[in-house]
Motif scaffolding. Structure first.
Motif, PDB file in Angstrom:
ATOM      1  N   PHE A   4      -9.740  67.963  27.289  1.00 16.03           N
ATOM      2  CA  PHE A   4      -9.127  66.909  28.304  1.00 16.03           C
ATOM      3  C   PHE A   4      -8.204  67.573  29.571  1.00 16.03           C
ATOM      4  CE2 PHE A   4      -9.798  64.040  24.661  1.00 16.03           C
ATOM      5  CZ  PHE A   4      -9.963  62.942  25.264  1.00 16.03           C
ATOM      6  N   THR A   5      -7.984  68.742  29.105  1.00 19.26           N
ATOM      7  CA  THR A   5      -7.250  69.720  30.414  1.00 19.26           C
ATOM      8  C   THR A   5      -8.439  69.559  31.361  1.00 19.26           C
ATOM      9  OG1 THR A   5      -5.628  70.804  29.177  1.00 19.26           O
ATOM     10  CG2 THR A   5      -6.376  71.698  31.165  1.00 19.26           C
ATOM     11  N   ALA A   6      -9.564  70.272  31.121  1.00 17.07           N
ATOM     12  CA  ALA A   6     -10.754  70.540  32.020  1.00 17.07           C
ATOM     13  C   ALA A   6     -11.229  69.157  32.750  1.00 17.07           C
ATOM     14  CB  ALA A   6     -11.871  71.028  31.165  1.00 17.07           C
ATOM     15  N   SER A   7     -11.225  68.138  31.923  1.00 17.66           N
ATOM     16  CA  SER A   7     -11.439  66.911  32.560  1.00 17.66           C
ATOM     17  C   SER A   7     -10.521  66.325  33.492  1.00 17.66           C
ATOM     18  CB  SER A   7     -11.324  65.755  31.408  1.00 17.66           C
ATOM     19  OG  SER A   7     -11.891  64.409  31.891  1.00 17.66           O
ATOM     20  N   ALA A   8      -9.175  66.515  33.360  1.00 12.96           N
ATOM     21  CA  ALA A   8      -8.206  66.354  34.454  1.00 12.96           C
ATOM     22  C   ALA A   8      -8.332  67.100  35.527  1.00 12.96           C
ATOM     23  CB  ALA A   8      -6.635  66.581  33.639  1.00 12.96           C
ATOM     24  N   LEU A   9      -8.685  68.289  35.537  1.00 12.94           N
ATOM     25  CA  LEU A   9      -8.800  69.149  36.625  1.00 12.94           C
ATOM     26  C   LEU A   9      -9.955  68.983  37.728  1.00 12.94           C
ATOM     27  CD1 LEU A   9      -8.206  72.555  34.950  1.00 12.94           C
ATOM     28  CD2 LEU A   9      -6.537  71.211  36.296  1.00 12.94           C
ATOM     29  N   LEU A  10     -10.978  68.049  37.096  1.00 17.68           N
ATOM     30  CA  LEU A  10     -12.153  67.370  37.563  1.00 17.68           C
ATOM     31  C   LEU A  10     -11.904  66.049  38.340  1.00 17.68           C
ATOM     32  CD1 LEU A  10     -14.909  68.337  34.921  1.00 17.68           C
ATOM     33  CD2 LEU A  10     -14.561  69.525  37.353  1.00 17.68           C
ATOM     34  N   ILE A  11     -10.749  65.527  38.220  1.00 20.78           N
ATOM     35  CA  ILE A  11     -10.561  64.352  38.607  1.00 20.78           C
ATOM     36  C   ILE A  11     -10.154  64.157  39.958  1.00 20.78           C
ATOM     37  CG2 ILE A  11      -9.293  62.189  38.588  1.00 20.78           C
ATOM     38  CD1 ILE A  11      -8.981  62.598  35.524  1.00 20.78           C
ATOM     39  N   SER A  12      -9.105  64.966  40.516  1.00 20.33           N
ATOM     40  CA  SER A  12      -8.719  65.206  41.806  1.00 20.33           C
ATOM     41  C   SER A  12      -7.854  66.355  42.000  1.00 20.33           C
ATOM     42  CB  SER A  12      -8.005  63.811  42.477  1.00 20.33           C
ATOM     43  OG  SER A  12      -6.639  63.826  41.677  1.00 20.33           O
TER      44      SER A  12
END
Length: 328
Positions: free
Chosen positions: A58-66
């Motif tokens: 979920f950390t990695a996912s957050a970094l991909l958003i913006s």
């Protein structure tokens, strides 16, 4: 060829899944079933990830958003929180931010840390300026490694590492440990681990957070881990000096010790890191992230074990996306 971000995420998942079944077992209890300790070869359980890998994803996912990283981290952790007690995406109480909730396998409660659950449920993030509690449990550091994979200045990475931890864990040792790991992961994209690199990273963190409390305690345990990693006593004796890994600085110290001492054999580093009396999945996860990010191909991976790893394809896909976005 497997890229370094993918190897970082896979390494973390390998260590997490290897240590997860024995997280609450003593080393003596581990040895009752496996006299040589638990290894990738003698592992007989389903290869499941715990909350450590879940939150790292979920950390990695957050970094991909913006680029609004800290807000996205908090929002994605709120998504993770719902996966711990809801049955599927349709039953979530808010509109999700992370695409990870599309994967049903993530809707599983895997020994989530109480501090993470309680602080996220309050829906009010903590900060470095306004700590939400006095916890230094490893729930802050065990999810931070992907921050080290972003293409930003080290000062930004260190700050984000500390602030991301402070969202749920208010103790300075949690923030210092998380900032340290994020910067170390970033440096290992272009370097190999060594005692000098470990100490240079320590000096960087000391300089940046020079007014933070407990800096001397943090310095002491990092130096101890570095010194003990040079061939001396056996690992179990050294682990007793470093702690059990339930708190951030001990988790980091054990991972540094194993990564330094067994740097030529990354899988063995991970195996050693889970065979002790303490928080085996967290120490395994962070060790795996540290040794994994140094690998530029897939030759190091334990293939038969990896083939059984839960959410393997999702982890690989996230790693590729991080690599594409941040040119790593």
């Amino acid at each position: 060829m497997t890229n370094k971000p993918t190897n970082c995420l896979l390494g973390g998942a390998l260590g997490d899944s290897l240590g997860y079944p024995v997280e609450f077992s003593s080393y003596r209890e581990i040895q009752q079933n496996n006299p040589i300790g638990i290894t990738f070869i003698n592992f007989s359980e389903p290869v499941l990830i715990s909350d450590d890998t879940q939150m790292s994803l979920f950390t990695a996912s957050a970094l991909l958003i913006s680029d609004n990283y800290l807000t996205n981290l908090w929002d994605c952790y709120q998504d993770w929180l719902e996966t711990q007690w809801k049955t599927d995406k349709q039953s979530m109480s808010h509109k999700p931010v992370s695409k990870l909730v599309d994967f049903q396998e993530l809707f599983n409660s895997r020994e989530p840390g109480r501090t993470c659950l309680m602080t996220l449920a309050q829906q009010k993030p903590g900060s470095l300026q306004h700590p939400i509690n006095n916890s230094k449990g490893c729930g802050g550091i065990m999810r931070v490694a992907p921050i080290g994979l972003i293409d930003e200045d080290e000062n930004i990475i260190a700050q984000l590492g500390a602030e991301s931890s402070a969202l749920t864990h208010g103790h300075p040792l949690s923030s210092l440990s998380s900032a340290y790991l994020a910067v170390l992961i970033h440096r290992l994209l272009t370097s190999n681990i060594s005692p000098q690199l470990v100490l240079d990273t320590l000096n960087f963190i000391k300089s940046k957070f020079s007014t933070m409390d407990y800096l001397s305690d943090f310095t002491e345990i990092i130096k101890l881990a570095t010194n003990l990693s040079q061939p001396t006593d056996n690992d179990f004796i050294n682990f007793q000096r470093l702690g059990k890994g339930w708190v951030a600085e001990e988790t980091l110290a054990i991972a540094l010790y194993c990564s330094l001492k067994y740097q030529k054999d990354p899988c063995r580093a991970i195996e050693i890191s889970v065979n002790h009396d303490g928080d085996s999945d967290s120490t395994g996860s962070i060790t795996g992230q540290i040794v994994g990010v140094q690998q530029s191909n897939s030759l190091w991976l334990p293939v038969s074990y990896l083939n059984k790893l839960e959410l393997r394809d999702v982890i690989i896909s996230l790693g590729k996306k991080l690599s594409q976005k941040f040119n790593t």
